[in-house]
Structures are given as structure tokens and as C-alpha cells.
Design a protein around this motif. Sequence first.
Motif, PDB file in Angstrom:
ATOM      1  N   VAL A 153       2.374   3.028   0.320  1.00  0.00           N
ATOM      2  CA  VAL A 153       2.539   1.675   2.313  1.00  0.00           C
ATOM      3  C   VAL A 153       2.848   2.762   2.995  1.00  0.00           C
ATOM      4  O   VAL A 153       3.506   3.718   3.074  1.00  0.00           O
ATOM      5  N   ALA A 154       2.179   2.612   4.482  1.00  0.00           N
ATOM      6  CA  ALA A 154       2.635   3.051   5.130  1.00  0.00           C
ATOM      7  C   ALA A 154       3.151   2.241   6.786  1.00  0.00           C
ATOM      8  O   ALA A 154       3.492   1.462   6.620  1.00  0.00           O
ATOM      9  N   ILE A 187       4.225  -3.184   7.846  1.00  0.00           N
ATOM     10  CA  ILE A 187       3.989  -2.125   6.988  1.00  0.00           C
ATOM     11  C   ILE A 187       2.667  -2.433   6.601  1.00  0.00           C
ATOM     12  O   ILE A 187       2.295  -3.317   6.283  1.00  0.00           O
ATOM     13  N   ILE A 188       1.882  -1.287   5.712  1.00  0.00           N
ATOM     14  CA  ILE A 188       0.338  -1.270   6.310  1.00  0.00           C
ATOM     15  C   ILE A 188       0.058  -1.063   4.485  1.00  0.00           C
ATOM     16  O   ILE A 188       0.757   0.516   4.075  1.00  0.00           O
ATOM     17  N   ILE A 240      -7.276  -0.588   3.098  1.00  0.00           N
ATOM     18  CA  ILE A 240      -6.384  -1.315   3.059  1.00  0.00           C
ATOM     19  C   ILE A 240      -6.502  -3.001   2.383  1.00  0.00           C
ATOM     20  O   ILE A 240      -6.788  -3.398   2.225  1.00  0.00           O
ATOM     21  N   ARG A 241      -4.889  -2.945   1.890  1.00  0.00           N
ATOM     22  CA  ARG A 241      -5.359  -4.234   1.007  1.00  0.00           C
ATOM     23  C   ARG A 241      -3.718  -5.275   1.933  1.00  0.00           C
ATOM     24  O   ARG A 241      -3.794  -6.069   1.083  1.00  0.00           O
ATOM     25  N   GLN A 262       6.704  -9.430  -0.663  1.00  0.00           N
ATOM     26  CA  GLN A 262       5.164 -10.015  -1.128  1.00  0.00           C
ATOM     27  C   GLN A 262       4.802  -8.545  -0.987  1.00  0.00           C
ATOM     28  O   GLN A 262       3.353  -8.733  -2.384  1.00  0.00           O
ATOM     29  N   CYS A 263       4.814  -7.527  -0.858  1.00  0.00           N
ATOM     30  CA  CYS A 263       4.207  -6.412  -0.132  1.00  0.00           C
ATOM     31  C   CYS A 263       4.403  -5.875  -1.739  1.00  0.00           C
ATOM     32  O   CYS A 263       3.420  -5.471  -2.813  1.00  0.00           O
ATOM     33  N   ILE A 264       5.528  -5.633  -2.714  1.00  0.00           N
ATOM     34  CA  ILE A 264       5.980  -5.611  -3.562  1.00  0.00           C
ATOM     35  C   ILE A 264       5.299  -6.367  -4.464  1.00  0.00           C
ATOM     36  O   ILE A 264       5.059  -5.469  -5.660  1.00  0.00           O
TER      37      ILE A 264
END
Length: 208
Positions: free
Chosen positions: A72-73, A174-175, A183-184, A197-199
Motif C-alpha cells: 500500500v502507498a 491509500i492505494i 492497482i487493485r 476494507q484495505c486489510i
Amino acid sequence: MRNYWLISIFLVACSETPVSKIPFYNTPDFNPYFISEAEASSKITHRIKPFAFYNQDSTLFRSESLQGKVYVANFIFTRCSNICPDMTAQMKRIEKAFQSNSTVALVSFTVTPWFDDVKTLHKFGEKFQISSSNWSLLTGPKASIYTLARQSFFAEESIGYNKDTNEFLHTEHIILVDQKGRIRGIYNGTIPLDADQCIEDMKLLLQE
């Protein structure tokens, strides 16, 4: 005849490639593509371009070290007093969820590199207790960071894609990037539910 159709349906079902639960993104408008990995190989052409910047430990960090990893960036600056601390708090939650996983990484780029040299980033890391070897705080030439942010990470979506590098970059995004540099996911880095959700999406990517 009936058995023939049943067998045909079974064969078609078995031959279908599973569609990924995590979308692919190919353009700055973040139009999601829910397709299979096989389809993505030909349809998803966008990749994060190679980069090299210095981290908070004064070590040159190359993007090659991210190959094969889910990462993640985000984009911050150390003098930011509201949004950036919130984003860093959510990034810390992501860090904690994968703290023992060497196939996960976090990268935070400063958008004020004229202030944020490696020493300043090191102090920022100490302030927020960023001690994981998998989380890099990066600084370098402004033009390089801004071009990477807008044209590789789509940090400001289509509105910012063609902005001049003199225009200040500030984003809450956060990408999420997969093992092949695609990119997802895109999330609001100040919202805990988005970090959750990112996790979850990262866990799914690690299983693909």
C-alpha cells in the motif's frame, strides 16, 4: 440427450476462469474491472513505474524490492497537522495486521521533499513509532515524486493526472498494489472502515 447437455454444462462451468474478487484499475477514473487473472494479463496494461528514493534510514529504496509483494502507498508531509496523522494512524493498523508477513510492504512518499529530508522522515517515524522494516518513508526530487504519484498511482484521479508538478499534491488516498505492480484498490486513508476494507482486500490478494 439429457446426459449430453448435463456434461456440456459441467465442462463449460469447469473451463471458466474464476473472476477476481478484488477489482483491477487501469485508468485514472478508477473504473473497476472484475475479471479473471487470465483476462487481466491482456486487458490491464497499467503498472506502477520503477522508482528509487531515499528512506528514513538514508538507504536508497528501489521499487524492485516490491516485486512479488502486496503493498500500500500513500502521500503525506511531516508538517501536516490534521489529515496526515489520521492517515498514518490507519497505515499503522495495516502495518500491525501484517507485521510478520514479509510479502507485504507499506510506502509513504512525502509531498514536501524540500522540507522532509531523510533526517526529518526519521524523526517522523520515531514520533509515530514506525519501526517495521516493511514500512518505508520516502523522499526525493519533487518532480519525480509528483509525476509518480499522479501518473503511476493516480493519486489525484483524472483531475490531477495532467497537473503541472508545481501544483501542490495533497491526497487522502491509500492505494493498494498487487504482486505484479497493478492497482487493485483505492481507499480514504482517514477512515477506519476503509482501512479495514484495505486489510481484507490485501488478505484476498495474498491468497490469489
